[in-house]
Design a protein around this motif. Sequence first.
Motif, PDB file in Angstrom:
ATOM      1  N   ILE A  31     -29.337   2.669  17.599  1.00  0.00           N
ATOM      2  CA  ILE A  31     -28.164   2.661  16.732  1.00  0.00           C
ATOM      3  C   ILE A  31     -27.542   1.289  16.780  1.00  0.00           C
ATOM      4  CG2 ILE A  31     -25.930   3.693  16.234  1.00  0.00           C
ATOM      5  CD1 ILE A  31     -26.854   6.218  17.626  1.00  0.00           C
ATOM      6  N   ASN A  32     -27.332   0.707  15.636  1.00  0.00           N
ATOM      7  CA  ASN A  32     -26.690  -0.602  15.559  1.00  0.00           C
ATOM      8  C   ASN A  32     -25.179  -0.372  15.491  1.00  0.00           C
ATOM      9  OD1 ASN A  32     -26.545  -3.363  15.490  1.00  0.00           O
ATOM     10  ND2 ASN A  32     -27.152  -3.558  13.363  1.00  0.00           N
ATOM     11  N   ALA A  33     -24.520  -0.929  14.532  1.00  0.00           N
ATOM     12  CA  ALA A  33     -23.072  -0.736  14.435  1.00  0.00           C
ATOM     13  C   ALA A  33     -22.738   0.677  13.968  1.00  0.00           C
ATOM     14  CB  ALA A  33     -22.474  -1.759  13.468  1.00  0.00           C
ATOM     15  N   MET A  34     -21.547   1.120  14.360  1.00  0.00           N
ATOM     16  CA  MET A  34     -21.013   2.395  13.895  1.00  0.00           C
ATOM     17  C   MET A  34     -19.578   2.167  13.451  1.00  0.00           C
ATOM     18  SD  MET A  34     -22.475   5.037  16.770  1.00  0.00           S
ATOM     19  CE  MET A  34     -22.351   6.491  15.706  1.00  0.00           C
ATOM     20  N   GLY A  35     -19.099   3.052  12.603  1.00  0.00           N
ATOM     21  CA  GLY A  35     -17.735   2.858  12.135  1.00  0.00           C
ATOM     22  C   GLY A  35     -17.082   4.152  11.695  1.00  0.00           C
ATOM     23  N   TRP A  36     -15.766   4.109  11.653  1.00  0.00           N
ATOM     24  CA  TRP A  36     -14.952   5.198  11.122  1.00  0.00           C
ATOM     25  C   TRP A  36     -14.333   4.740   9.803  1.00  0.00           C
ATOM     26  CZ3 TRP A  36     -15.015  10.013  12.912  1.00  0.00           C
ATOM     27  CH2 TRP A  36     -15.436  10.231  14.234  1.00  0.00           C
ATOM     28  N   TYR A  37     -14.396   5.586   8.821  1.00  0.00           N
ATOM     29  CA  TYR A  37     -13.800   5.358   7.520  1.00  0.00           C
ATOM     30  C   TYR A  37     -12.903   6.549   7.208  1.00  0.00           C
ATOM     31  CZ  TYR A  37     -17.357   1.758   6.838  1.00  0.00           C
ATOM     32  OH  TYR A  37     -18.151   0.641   6.971  1.00  0.00           O
ATOM     33  N   ARG A  38     -11.980   6.346   6.276  1.00  0.00           N
ATOM     34  CA  ARG A  38     -11.144   7.468   5.855  1.00  0.00           C
ATOM     35  C   ARG A  38     -10.886   7.385   4.355  1.00  0.00           C
ATOM     36  NH1 ARG A  38      -5.405   5.870   8.851  1.00  0.00           N
ATOM     37  NH2 ARG A  38      -4.860   4.090   7.501  1.00  0.00           N
ATOM     38  N   GLN A  39     -10.647   8.552   3.803  1.00  0.00           N
ATOM     39  CA  GLN A  39     -10.356   8.636   2.378  1.00  0.00           C
ATOM     40  C   GLN A  39      -9.230   9.630   2.174  1.00  0.00           C
ATOM     41  OE1 GLN A  39     -13.713   9.521  -0.168  1.00  0.00           O
ATOM     42  NE2 GLN A  39     -12.665   8.643  -1.931  1.00  0.00           N
ATOM     43  N   ALA A  40      -8.119   9.118   1.672  1.00  0.00           N
ATOM     44  CA  ALA A  40      -6.976   9.953   1.346  1.00  0.00           C
ATOM     45  C   ALA A  40      -7.090  10.403  -0.104  1.00  0.00           C
ATOM     46  CB  ALA A  40      -5.681   9.184   1.568  1.00  0.00           C
ATOM     47  N   PRO A  41      -6.422  11.491  -0.470  1.00  0.00           N
ATOM     48  CA  PRO A  41      -6.499  11.977  -1.854  1.00  0.00           C
ATOM     49  C   PRO A  41      -6.092  10.906  -2.855  1.00  0.00           C
ATOM     50  CG  PRO A  41      -5.475  13.613  -0.451  1.00  0.00           C
ATOM     51  CD  PRO A  41      -5.628  12.379   0.387  1.00  0.00           C
ATOM     52  N   GLY A  42      -6.929  10.692  -3.852  1.00  0.00           N
ATOM     53  CA  GLY A  42      -6.622   9.728  -4.890  1.00  0.00           C
ATOM     54  C   GLY A  42      -6.845   8.279  -4.503  1.00  0.00           C
ATOM     55  N   LYS A  43      -7.383   8.043  -3.311  1.00  0.00           N
ATOM     56  CA  LYS A  43      -7.598   6.671  -2.849  1.00  0.00           C
ATOM     57  C   LYS A  43      -9.073   6.439  -2.540  1.00  0.00           C
ATOM     58  CE  LYS A  43      -2.996   5.896  -0.911  1.00  0.00           C
ATOM     59  NZ  LYS A  43      -2.227   5.415   0.270  1.00  0.00           N
ATOM     60  N   GLN A  44      -9.439   5.171  -2.484  1.00  0.00           N
ATOM     61  CA  GLN A  44     -10.817   4.825  -2.139  1.00  0.00           C
ATOM     62  C   GLN A  44     -11.031   4.962  -0.630  1.00  0.00           C
ATOM     63  OE1 GLN A  44     -11.511   0.854  -3.741  1.00  0.00           O
ATOM     64  NE2 GLN A  44     -12.384   1.729  -5.596  1.00  0.00           N
ATOM     65  N   ARG A  45     -12.276   5.173  -0.286  1.00  0.00           N
ATOM     66  CA  ARG A  45     -12.622   5.214   1.132  1.00  0.00           C
ATOM     67  C   ARG A  45     -12.426   3.820   1.726  1.00  0.00           C
ATOM     68  NH1 ARG A  45     -18.045   8.324   2.881  1.00  0.00           N
ATOM     69  NH2 ARG A  45     -16.980   9.789   1.490  1.00  0.00           N
ATOM     70  N   GLU A  46     -11.836   3.770   2.919  1.00  0.00           N
ATOM     71  CA  GLU A  46     -11.557   2.491   3.551  1.00  0.00           C
ATOM     72  C   GLU A  46     -12.036   2.480   4.993  1.00  0.00           C
ATOM     73  OE1 GLU A  46      -7.345   1.738   3.827  1.00  0.00           O
ATOM     74  OE2 GLU A  46      -6.946   3.569   4.950  1.00  0.00           O
ATOM     75  N   LEU A  47     -12.374   1.281   5.449  1.00  0.00           N
ATOM     76  CA  LEU A  47     -12.777   1.118   6.834  1.00  0.00           C
ATOM     77  C   LEU A  47     -11.557   1.238   7.744  1.00  0.00           C
ATOM     78  CD1 LEU A  47     -14.895   0.272   9.012  1.00  0.00           C
ATOM     79  CD2 LEU A  47     -14.209  -2.086   8.542  1.00  0.00           C
ATOM     80  N   VAL A  48     -11.700   2.016   8.792  1.00  0.00           N
ATOM     81  CA  VAL A  48     -10.639   2.154   9.793  1.00  0.00           C
ATOM     82  C   VAL A  48     -10.965   1.286  11.009  1.00  0.00           C
ATOM     83  CG1 VAL A  48      -9.472   3.747  11.348  1.00  0.00           C
ATOM     84  CG2 VAL A  48     -10.112   4.495   9.037  1.00  0.00           C
ATOM     85  N   ALA A  49     -12.173   1.433  11.529  1.00  0.00           N
ATOM     86  CA  ALA A  49     -12.573   0.682  12.713  1.00  0.00           C
ATOM     87  C   ALA A  49     -14.087   0.652  12.783  1.00  0.00           C
ATOM     88  CB  ALA A  49     -12.003   1.305  13.983  1.00  0.00           C
ATOM     89  N   ARG A  50     -14.598  -0.391  13.410  1.00  0.00           N
ATOM     90  CA  ARG A  50     -16.040  -0.578  13.506  1.00  0.00           C
ATOM     91  C   ARG A  50     -16.363  -1.086  14.900  1.00  0.00           C
ATOM     92  NH1 ARG A  50     -19.726  -4.832  12.432  1.00  0.00           N
ATOM     93  NH2 ARG A  50     -21.694  -4.183  11.456  1.00  0.00           N
ATOM     94  N   ILE A  51     -17.520  -0.679  15.416  1.00  0.00           N
ATOM     95  CA  ILE A  51     -17.938  -1.110  16.744  1.00  0.00           C
ATOM     96  C   ILE A  51     -19.422  -1.457  16.706  1.00  0.00           C
ATOM     97  CG2 ILE A  51     -18.348   1.284  17.503  1.00  0.00           C
ATOM     98  CD1 ILE A  51     -17.377   0.353  20.316  1.00  0.00           C
ATOM     99  N   THR A  52     -19.768  -2.599  17.270  1.00  0.00           N
ATOM    100  CA  THR A  52     -21.155  -3.027  17.299  1.00  0.00           C
ATOM    101  C   THR A  52     -21.893  -2.365  18.468  1.00  0.00           C
ATOM    102  OG1 THR A  52     -20.754  -4.925  18.730  1.00  0.00           O
ATOM    103  CG2 THR A  52     -20.434  -5.246  16.355  1.00  0.00           C
ATOM    104  N   SER A  53     -23.183  -2.584  18.517  1.00  0.00           N
ATOM    105  CA  SER A  53     -23.986  -1.996  19.587  1.00  0.00           C
ATOM    106  C   SER A  53     -23.602  -2.552  20.957  1.00  0.00           C
ATOM    107  CB  SER A  53     -25.477  -2.238  19.335  1.00  0.00           C
ATOM    108  OG  SER A  53     -25.738  -3.619  19.219  1.00  0.00           O
ATOM    109  N   SER A  54     -23.055  -3.767  20.971  1.00  0.00           N
ATOM    110  CA  SER A  54     -22.660  -4.390  22.239  1.00  0.00           C
ATOM    111  C   SER A  54     -21.184  -4.153  22.564  1.00  0.00           C
ATOM    112  CB  SER A  54     -22.925  -5.893  22.195  1.00  0.00           C
ATOM    113  OG  SER A  54     -22.225  -6.491  21.129  1.00  0.00           O
ATOM    114  N   GLY A  55     -20.477  -3.429  21.697  1.00  0.00           N
ATOM    115  CA  GLY A  55     -19.090  -3.078  21.991  1.00  0.00           C
ATOM    116  C   GLY A  55     -18.034  -3.911  21.302  1.00  0.00           C
ATOM    117  N   GLY A  56     -18.428  -4.853  20.477  1.00  0.00           N
ATOM    118  CA  GLY A  56     -17.449  -5.602  19.714  1.00  0.00           C
ATOM    119  C   GLY A  56     -16.761  -4.727  18.695  1.00  0.00           C
ATOM    120  N   THR A  57     -15.464  -4.921  18.518  1.00  0.00           N
ATOM    121  CA  THR A  57     -14.697  -4.032  17.640  1.00  0.00           C
ATOM    122  C   THR A  57     -13.881  -4.807  16.626  1.00  0.00           C
ATOM    123  OG1 THR A  57     -12.822  -3.966  19.171  1.00  0.00           O
ATOM    124  CG2 THR A  57     -14.504  -2.257  19.421  1.00  0.00           C
TER     125      THR A  57
END
Length: 119
Positions: A31-57
Amino acid sequence: QVQLVESGGGLVQAGGSLRLSCAASGSISSINAMGWYRQAPGKQRELVARITSSGGTNYADSVKGRFTISRDNAKNTMYLQMNSLNPEDTAVYYCKGELWVGLGYRDYWGQGTQVTVSS
């Protein structure tokens, strides 16, 4: 079958906390990078947080200082600790992972988990 499964969403009052989990399963070589995204009603999906395989955020400005992303590589699991939640954090939260399946990396998404913050 490769899949990402989120858990931990729910209803919480403003100022409260939740911890989301995202578990990857299936024939995954790495697994390389992973991330959390969110989408509120009527809005576009947006990045919340991302973490690399080595722990960079990195974090969206709106959640810096309140949310913490982490991962347990041995368990193929990613987490999002959310503190000081406010109603503007209400959304469906999705996890995304860059998974090596077969011959290369490709993006996989979870099904989403609802987070509702009441005022």
